[in-house]
Design a protein around this motif. Sequence first.
Motif, PDB file in Angstrom:
ATOM      1  N   ASN A 128      32.552  38.650  53.003  1.00 26.35           N
ATOM      2  CA  ASN A 128      32.773  37.757  52.016  1.00 26.35           C
ATOM      3  C   ASN A 128      32.036  36.412  51.904  1.00 26.35           C
ATOM      4  OD1 ASN A 128      34.462  36.303  53.893  1.00 26.35           O
ATOM      5  ND2 ASN A 128      35.990  37.606  53.451  1.00 26.35           N
ATOM      6  N   GLY A 129      31.512  36.319  53.183  1.00 25.63           N
ATOM      7  CA  GLY A 129      30.421  35.130  53.047  1.00 25.63           C
ATOM      8  C   GLY A 129      31.232  33.642  53.610  1.00 25.63           C
ATOM      9  N   TYR A 130      32.482  33.822  53.990  1.00 21.59           N
ATOM     10  CA  TYR A 130      33.041  32.468  54.395  1.00 21.59           C
ATOM     11  C   TYR A 130      32.286  31.826  55.649  1.00 21.59           C
ATOM     12  CZ  TYR A 130      36.876  33.948  51.096  1.00 21.59           C
ATOM     13  OH  TYR A 130      37.560  34.324  50.281  1.00 21.59           O
ATOM     14  N   SER A 142      39.153  30.370  53.499  1.00 23.07           N
ATOM     15  CA  SER A 142      39.173  31.941  53.260  1.00 23.07           C
ATOM     16  C   SER A 142      40.149  32.486  52.348  1.00 23.07           C
ATOM     17  CB  SER A 142      39.221  32.827  54.465  1.00 23.07           C
ATOM     18  OG  SER A 142      40.450  32.691  55.168  1.00 23.07           O
ATOM     19  N   THR A 143      40.252  33.761  51.906  1.00 20.46           N
ATOM     20  CA  THR A 143      41.262  34.090  51.258  1.00 20.46           C
ATOM     21  C   THR A 143      42.472  34.583  52.183  1.00 20.46           C
ATOM     22  OG1 THR A 143      41.920  36.114  49.696  1.00 20.46           O
ATOM     23  CG2 THR A 143      40.395  36.529  51.553  1.00 20.46           C
ATOM     24  N   THR A 144      43.526  35.288  51.947  1.00 16.05           N
ATOM     25  CA  THR A 144      44.507  35.422  52.894  1.00 16.05           C
ATOM     26  C   THR A 144      43.995  36.868  53.827  1.00 16.05           C
ATOM     27  OG1 THR A 144      45.742  36.878  51.120  1.00 16.05           O
ATOM     28  CG2 THR A 144      46.242  34.398  51.772  1.00 16.05           C
ATOM     29  N   GLU A 196      38.806  34.588  44.786  1.00 15.77           N
ATOM     30  CA  GLU A 196      37.594  35.052  43.827  1.00 15.77           C
ATOM     31  C   GLU A 196      37.352  36.559  43.564  1.00 15.77           C
ATOM     32  OE1 GLU A 196      35.642  35.163  47.978  1.00 15.77           O
ATOM     33  OE2 GLU A 196      37.409  34.326  46.939  1.00 15.77           O
ATOM     34  N   HIS A 197      38.228  37.266  44.140  1.00 19.21           N
ATOM     35  CA  HIS A 197      38.320  38.770  43.683  1.00 19.21           C
ATOM     36  C   HIS A 197      39.661  39.167  43.117  1.00 19.21           C
ATOM     37  CE1 HIS A 197      34.781  39.160  46.400  1.00 19.21           C
ATOM     38  NE2 HIS A 197      35.463  38.796  47.477  1.00 19.21           N
ATOM     39  N   GLY A 198      40.405  38.091  42.684  1.00 18.62           N
ATOM     40  CA  GLY A 198      41.550  38.421  41.920  1.00 18.62           C
ATOM     41  C   GLY A 198      42.898  38.682  42.875  1.00 18.62           C
ATOM     42  N   ILE A 199      42.716  38.550  44.427  1.00 19.92           N
ATOM     43  CA  ILE A 199      43.542  38.747  45.056  1.00 19.92           C
ATOM     44  C   ILE A 199      44.735  37.838  45.030  1.00 19.92           C
ATOM     45  CG2 ILE A 199      44.524  39.133  47.465  1.00 19.92           C
ATOM     46  CD1 ILE A 199      42.904  41.400  46.569  1.00 19.92           C
ATOM     47  N   MET A 200      45.825  37.761  44.982  1.00 22.33           N
ATOM     48  CA  MET A 200      46.979  36.778  44.791  1.00 22.33           C
ATOM     49  C   MET A 200      47.493  36.084  45.978  1.00 22.33           C
ATOM     50  SD  MET A 200      49.140  36.110  42.071  1.00 22.33           S
ATOM     51  CE  MET A 200      49.089  37.435  41.399  1.00 22.33           C
ATOM     52  N   PHE A 232      44.370  39.132  34.293  1.00 21.62           N
ATOM     53  CA  PHE A 232      43.649  38.411  35.522  1.00 21.62           C
ATOM     54  C   PHE A 232      42.105  38.500  35.744  1.00 21.62           C
ATOM     55  CE2 PHE A 232      48.196  38.572  36.943  1.00 21.62           C
ATOM     56  CZ  PHE A 232      48.365  37.265  37.129  1.00 21.62           C
ATOM     57  N   GLU A 233      41.594  39.730  35.201  1.00 25.93           N
ATOM     58  CA  GLU A 233      40.192  39.861  35.362  1.00 25.93           C
ATOM     59  C   GLU A 233      39.463  38.722  34.327  1.00 25.93           C
ATOM     60  OE1 GLU A 233      37.088  43.568  34.946  1.00 25.93           O
ATOM     61  OE2 GLU A 233      38.799  43.814  34.073  1.00 25.93           O
ATOM     62  N   THR A 234      40.191  38.327  33.219  1.00 20.82           N
ATOM     63  CA  THR A 234      39.586  37.495  32.460  1.00 20.82           C
ATOM     64  C   THR A 234      39.543  35.995  33.007  1.00 20.82           C
ATOM     65  OG1 THR A 234      40.155  38.447  30.350  1.00 20.82           O
ATOM     66  CG2 THR A 234      39.776  36.336  30.229  1.00 20.82           C
ATOM     67  N   VAL A 235      40.799  35.747  33.570  1.00 17.40           N
ATOM     68  CA  VAL A 235      41.113  34.552  34.627  1.00 17.40           C
ATOM     69  C   VAL A 235      39.857  34.333  35.690  1.00 17.40           C
ATOM     70  CG1 VAL A 235      42.279  33.304  36.271  1.00 17.40           C
ATOM     71  CG2 VAL A 235      43.430  34.391  34.007  1.00 17.40           C
ATOM     72  N   VAL A 236      39.764  35.570  36.292  1.00 16.72           N
ATOM     73  CA  VAL A 236      38.614  35.391  37.542  1.00 16.72           C
ATOM     74  C   VAL A 236      37.082  35.247  36.846  1.00 16.72           C
ATOM     75  CG1 VAL A 236      37.453  36.553  39.267  1.00 16.72           C
ATOM     76  CG2 VAL A 236      40.082  36.809  39.113  1.00 16.72           C
ATOM     77  N   LYS A 237      36.909  35.941  35.582  1.00 15.77           N
ATOM     78  CA  LYS A 237      35.779  35.837  35.123  1.00 15.77           C
ATOM     79  C   LYS A 237      35.497  34.478  34.641  1.00 15.77           C
ATOM     80  CE  LYS A 237      32.933  37.554  31.403  1.00 15.77           C
ATOM     81  NZ  LYS A 237      32.768  38.376  30.184  1.00 15.77           N
ATOM     82  N   GLU A 238      36.344  33.697  33.946  1.00 18.51           N
ATOM     83  CA  GLU A 238      36.215  32.404  33.549  1.00 18.51           C
ATOM     84  C   GLU A 238      36.116  31.365  34.537  1.00 18.51           C
ATOM     85  OE1 GLU A 238      39.626  31.839  30.995  1.00 18.51           O
ATOM     86  OE2 GLU A 238      38.655  32.641  29.210  1.00 18.51           O
ATOM     87  N   ALA A 239      37.013  31.421  35.739  1.00 13.96           N
ATOM     88  CA  ALA A 239      36.866  30.603  36.863  1.00 13.96           C
ATOM     89  C   ALA A 239      35.294  30.773  37.580  1.00 13.96           C
ATOM     90  CB  ALA A 239      37.862  31.002  37.811  1.00 13.96           C
TER      91      ALA A 239
END
Length: 257
Positions: A128-130, A142-144, A196-200, A232-239
């Motif tokens: 993921n690049g962190y 990072s994500t969780t 960034e992938h939509g994971i909660m 949520f896909e729209t939310v991630v895309k806009e972010a």
Amino acid sequence: MLRRFWADIHARVTIILIAIVVTVTAVHLGMSLLAMRDRLIETVRDDLDLVVDVAETLVSTNRALLKSDALIIAKQLVDVPDEELEATLTNIVTPERFMALTVLDRHGIVASHGEDALPPSALTLNENGYLQKAFEGNSTISTTYWNEETKKLLMYIYVPINETRVLSVTIPGMLFSELLSNFKVWKTGNLYVLDEHGIMIANPRDFMVLERYDFIERGKINPSDKNTGEFFETVVKEAKEGRGSGSGSYFYDGKVR
């Protein structure tokens, strides 16, 4: 006869006038109700946006503080030889939220301290690049990740020590969810944070964070989650497009959220 005819016309005119007045009153009332509804919707949106702005500031401030605290520790490790790293990590005083410390170079883990230190298996997760970003001189969080060995949900802060080393700091995976737990708007307005992938990674329903819910993928598999997934896909895309946080509604579990 004429009097009766005039009386009849007068009665009809009166009835028509009354009907017009009633119609105008009804139209006026309807317009007033529509205006009230629009004002109410606008008020709700303003309240949501205000809470989102406050929460975003809180999350951003905490992210910055976490990175800053990690960088303070990293500076203490700049000139420490490899053979002294373990002892140095053990003696460093860390903030309460820091669970473990790990020093890495481009070949892997050099030294670590703490039960929840970055496991060797986590190095394969860094596609993921962190970690790569930290070697490039950037601080990241990072994500969780679910640690199978300790059975804990964890996150990692990556900060550069120098050009060849990176410090990884382990923090609780529920940290941001607990941070936002007291934020609620009206009866059903809740705040979520996604990676960034939509994971909660923050949600008032703890199980969604612990199980790393991905509504985008669930929406592609389960028709009942399709609407939620698209939201949520729209939310991630806009972010990703730089529009940051925002508010909105979606259908989940039989209710509009």
